[in-house]
Design an enzyme around this catalytic site. Structure first.
Site, PDB file in Angstrom:
ATOM      1  N   LYS A  13       0.812  -1.220   0.000  1.00  0.00           N
ATOM      2  CA  LYS A  13       0.000   0.000   0.000  1.00  0.00           C
ATOM      3  C   LYS A  13       0.847   1.272   0.000  1.00  0.00           C
ATOM      4  CE  LYS A  13      -1.027  -0.346   4.937  1.00  0.00           C
ATOM      5  NZ  LYS A  13       0.210  -1.141   5.200  1.00  0.00           N
ATOM      6  N   ARG A  88      -5.527   2.587  11.909  1.00  0.00           N
ATOM      7  CA  ARG A  88      -5.115   1.209  12.169  1.00  0.00           C
ATOM      8  C   ARG A  88      -5.861   0.630  13.353  1.00  0.00           C
ATOM      9  NH1 ARG A  88       0.647   1.650   9.833  1.00  0.00           N
ATOM     10  NH2 ARG A  88       1.475  -0.438   9.915  1.00  0.00           N
ATOM     11  N   ARG A 127      12.270  -7.438   1.686  1.00  0.00           N
ATOM     12  CA  ARG A 127      12.480  -5.993   1.819  1.00  0.00           C
ATOM     13  C   ARG A 127      13.530  -5.709   2.908  1.00  0.00           C
ATOM     14  NH1 ARG A 127       7.447  -2.264   3.611  1.00  0.00           N
ATOM     15  NH2 ARG A 127       7.986  -2.925   5.703  1.00  0.00           N
ATOM     16  N   ARG A 133      14.861  -1.847   7.464  1.00  0.00           N
ATOM     17  CA  ARG A 133      13.972  -1.310   8.498  1.00  0.00           C
ATOM     18  C   ARG A 133      14.102  -2.112   9.783  1.00  0.00           C
ATOM     19  NH1 ARG A 133       7.907   0.305   6.685  1.00  0.00           N
ATOM     20  NH2 ARG A 133       7.478  -0.705   8.662  1.00  0.00           N
ATOM     21  N   ARG A 144       3.441  -7.577  14.227  1.00  0.00           N
ATOM     22  CA  ARG A 144       2.695  -6.665  13.344  1.00  0.00           C
ATOM     23  C   ARG A 144       1.453  -7.355  12.757  1.00  0.00           C
ATOM     24  NH1 ARG A 144       7.623  -5.083   9.806  1.00  0.00           N
ATOM     25  NH2 ARG A 144       6.232  -3.842   8.509  1.00  0.00           N
TER      26      ARG A 144
END
Ligand code: AMP
Length: 185
Positions: A13, A88, A127, A133, A144
């Protein structure tokens, strides 16, 4: 045009929001990016948020609601914006609805990026090697997803009831998703 991008971590997204924002000349508001910037420059907000973010947990609603309120009141948002990663939680969604009502803003669409957890985890781990990250590691990713299931998934129903939810198959390539979801916009 006001759009909200909703979906699990790793569903793409953020990438799509950035691409669409560029095409339409609208600001892309990513709460994750705003928070990471607070962490980078070492503000009080950043210091509080970092521990939670690194663990894959949500930072408190009051904080994200306030940051969003400030951001959408900036002059560059007057012709619309794309928000990714907010709301969220139900409290955030209700606060955003109230904010829009108070400012007479009209939410056009909520784009829901549907993707299986297996596929999303695969993407996040690949990623991790590229972006580095702090929360793209197996323990934080697991948290998460738990947070997504518990706090965020109920928003699909919440927005479905408004008739503004549009679901897209996020398992396609970046170009296919963009073409099928946004070629008409
Ligand atoms: P993201 O870049 O959207 O994956 O967000 C990274 C992290 O920032 C999340 O795991 C949370 O710790 C925090 N975060 C981002 N958006 C929100 C939000 N709307 N509410 C609470 N925490 C958030």
């Amino acid at each position: 045009m006001i759009l909200i991008f909703l979906g699990p971590p790793g569903s793409g997204k953020g990438t799509q929001a950035k691409m669409l924002a560029e095409k339409k000349g609208l600001p892309h508001i990513s709460l994750g990016d705003i928070l990471r910037e607070e962490v980078r420059i070492g503000t009080e907000i950043g210091r509080k948020a970092k521990v939670l973010m690194d663990a894959g947990k949500l930072v408190p609603d009051e904080l994200t609601i306030e940051l969003t309120r400030r951001r959408i009141n900036q002059p560059d948002c007057r012709n619309g914006f794309i928000i990714d990663g907010f709301p969220r939680s139900m409290a955030q969604a209700e606060a955003l609805t109230a904010m829009f009502a108070a400012q007479k803003l009209n939410l056009d669409k909520v784009i829901y990026f549907r993707l299986s957890e297996t596929e999303a985890v695969k993407r996040l781990l690949s990623r991790a090697g590229i972006e580095g990250r702090a929360d793209d590691n197996e323990a934080a990713i697991k948290t998460r997803f738990e947070v997504y299931e518990k706090a965020t998934r109920p928003l699909i129903d919440y927005y479905q009831q408004t008739g503004k939810l549009f679901e897209i198959d996020a398992a396609q390539t970046i170009e296919q998703v963009f073409q099928s979801a946004f070629s008409g916009l």
